[in-house]
Design a protein around this motif. Sequence first.
Motif, short mmCIF file in Angstrom:
data_model
loop_
_atom_site.label_atom_id
_atom_site.label_comp_id
_atom_site.label_asym_id
_atom_site.label_seq_id
_atom_site.Cartn_x
_atom_site.Cartn_y
_atom_site.Cartn_z
N ILE A 181 0.86 -1.18 0.00
CA ILE A 181 0.00 0.00 0.00
C ILE A 181 0.90 1.23 0.00
N THR A 182 1.32 1.62 -1.19
CA THR A 182 2.29 2.71 -1.33
C THR A 182 1.83 3.67 -2.43
N PHE A 183 2.53 4.80 -2.50
CA PHE A 183 2.33 5.74 -3.59
C PHE A 183 3.69 6.32 -3.94
N THR A 184 3.80 6.82 -5.16
CA THR A 184 5.08 7.34 -5.64
C THR A 184 5.07 8.85 -5.66
N VAL A 185 6.15 9.45 -5.14
CA VAL A 185 6.30 10.91 -5.13
C VAL A 185 7.16 11.29 -6.34
N TYR A 186 6.50 11.70 -7.42
CA TYR A 186 7.23 12.02 -8.65
C TYR A 186 7.96 13.34 -8.57
N SER A 187 7.59 14.22 -7.63
CA SER A 187 8.24 15.51 -7.54
C SER A 187 9.69 15.37 -7.07
N ILE A 228 10.47 8.52 -5.37
CA ILE A 228 10.45 7.71 -4.15
C ILE A 228 9.08 7.08 -3.91
N GLU A 229 9.07 5.80 -3.63
CA GLU A 229 7.84 5.10 -3.27
C GLU A 229 7.71 5.12 -1.75
N ARG A 230 6.57 5.55 -1.27
CA ARG A 230 6.37 5.68 0.17
C ARG A 230 5.13 4.94 0.63
N ILE A 231 5.17 4.53 1.92
CA ILE A 231 3.99 3.94 2.53
C ILE A 231 2.95 5.04 2.70
N PHE A 232 1.70 4.72 2.42
CA PHE A 232 0.66 5.73 2.57
C PHE A 232 0.51 6.09 4.04
N PRO A 233 0.46 7.39 4.38
CA PRO A 233 0.38 7.79 5.79
C PRO A 233 -0.89 7.29 6.46
N PHE A 234 -0.73 6.85 7.70
CA PHE A 234 -1.85 6.29 8.46
C PHE A 234 -1.86 6.91 9.85
N ASP A 235 -2.98 7.52 10.21
CA ASP A 235 -3.11 8.15 11.52
C ASP A 235 -3.89 7.20 12.42
N VAL A 236 -3.26 6.78 13.52
CA VAL A 236 -3.93 5.81 14.40
C VAL A 236 -5.03 6.46 15.24
N ILE A 237 -5.09 7.78 15.26
CA ILE A 237 -6.18 8.47 15.95
C ILE A 237 -7.24 8.83 14.92
N PRO A 238 -8.38 8.14 14.92
CA PRO A 238 -9.39 8.39 13.88
C PRO A 238 -10.11 9.71 14.09
N ALA A 252 -12.69 15.36 -10.92
CA ALA A 252 -13.70 14.60 -11.66
C ALA A 252 -13.11 13.83 -12.84
N ARG A 253 -11.80 13.78 -12.96
CA ARG A 253 -11.17 13.06 -14.06
C ARG A 253 -10.54 11.77 -13.53
N THR A 254 -11.38 10.82 -13.16
CA THR A 254 -10.95 9.53 -12.63
C THR A 254 -9.95 9.70 -11.48
N PRO A 255 -10.38 10.30 -10.39
CA PRO A 255 -9.46 10.50 -9.25
C PRO A 255 -9.15 9.19 -8.54
N SER A 256 -8.00 9.15 -7.90
CA SER A 256 -7.62 7.97 -7.13
C SER A 256 -7.59 8.30 -5.65
N GLY A 257 -7.52 7.27 -4.83
CA GLY A 257 -7.40 7.48 -3.39
C GLY A 257 -8.35 6.65 -2.55
N VAL A 258 -9.44 6.17 -3.14
CA VAL A 258 -10.43 5.47 -2.33
C VAL A 258 -9.88 4.17 -1.76
N TYR A 290 4.50 1.50 -12.67
CA TYR A 290 5.25 2.71 -12.27
C TYR A 290 4.34 3.92 -12.05
N ASN A 291 3.05 3.75 -12.25
CA ASN A 291 2.12 4.84 -11.99
C ASN A 291 1.93 5.00 -10.49
N SER A 292 1.78 6.24 -10.03
CA SER A 292 1.68 6.50 -8.59
C SER A 292 0.47 5.84 -7.96
#
Length: 245
Positions: free
Chosen positions: A59-65, A70-80, A169-175, A234-236
């Motif tokens: 469960i990662t995403f790529t920081v193209y900037s 760099i491929e990073r673990i998606f941030p997770f906050d344990v306090i909901p 509205a152009r096929t967003p990702s993240g869900v 290789y897509n983020s």
Amino acid sequence: MENNLATYDFGSGYDEMFVRPGVPREHCRSLLAALESLTASDINDARRRADLAFLNAGITFTVYSESSGIERIFPFDVIPRLIAPAEWDHIERGLKQRIVALNAFVQDVYNEQKIITAGLVPAEAVATCPNYEPLMRGFTPPNGAWIHVAGIDLVRDADGTIYVLEDNARTPSGVSYMLENRETMMAMFPELFTRIPVRPVSDYPRRLARSLAACAPPAASDRPVVAVLTPGIYNSAYFEHAFLA
């Protein structure tokens, strides 16, 4: 917890959990009680286990900037963050209305252009938009659905008001990250879900599949094929593409 949340000063921004220091919001009382039964070591251990679970699941995403991509673990906050049912119902109604309006706008600018004729949107704002496709003029997609998936970014002001920050509205990702976040939270703190009646999110993929199938043209069968297209590994957002497929 070792640092008592009920007496912590969170500054001048909107406090999601407390009305004022020591006084939790009504819908956060059970959450606060559960968190205060944990130690700082419990929280840190849960965070480490969550990061490891995300890494093992890819469960990662790529920081193209960054130059190396760099491929990073998606941030997770344990306090909901909890949202009260009445507030969420209000937000949900507004978002549905907004997405219907956005879809109607796209249909209009590619067809009758009433919004331009009425002077509400300048013609040059549409014609010079880099994403506007003149070849699509006069076209209406099956069932009039231009926006099949929308990601609406929300932000809360200091006074507690929720505003729309951006419409995607152009096929967003993240869900997929949201769905995995919920699964991880349930694994880390199962007792929270016995105390707090949180609405489920696990049916999202099925709802998405039904929504996309409903957009099939009349010539399609009653069980149309729905596919997820991806630029590749290789897509983020590749994790999301694979997850939804």
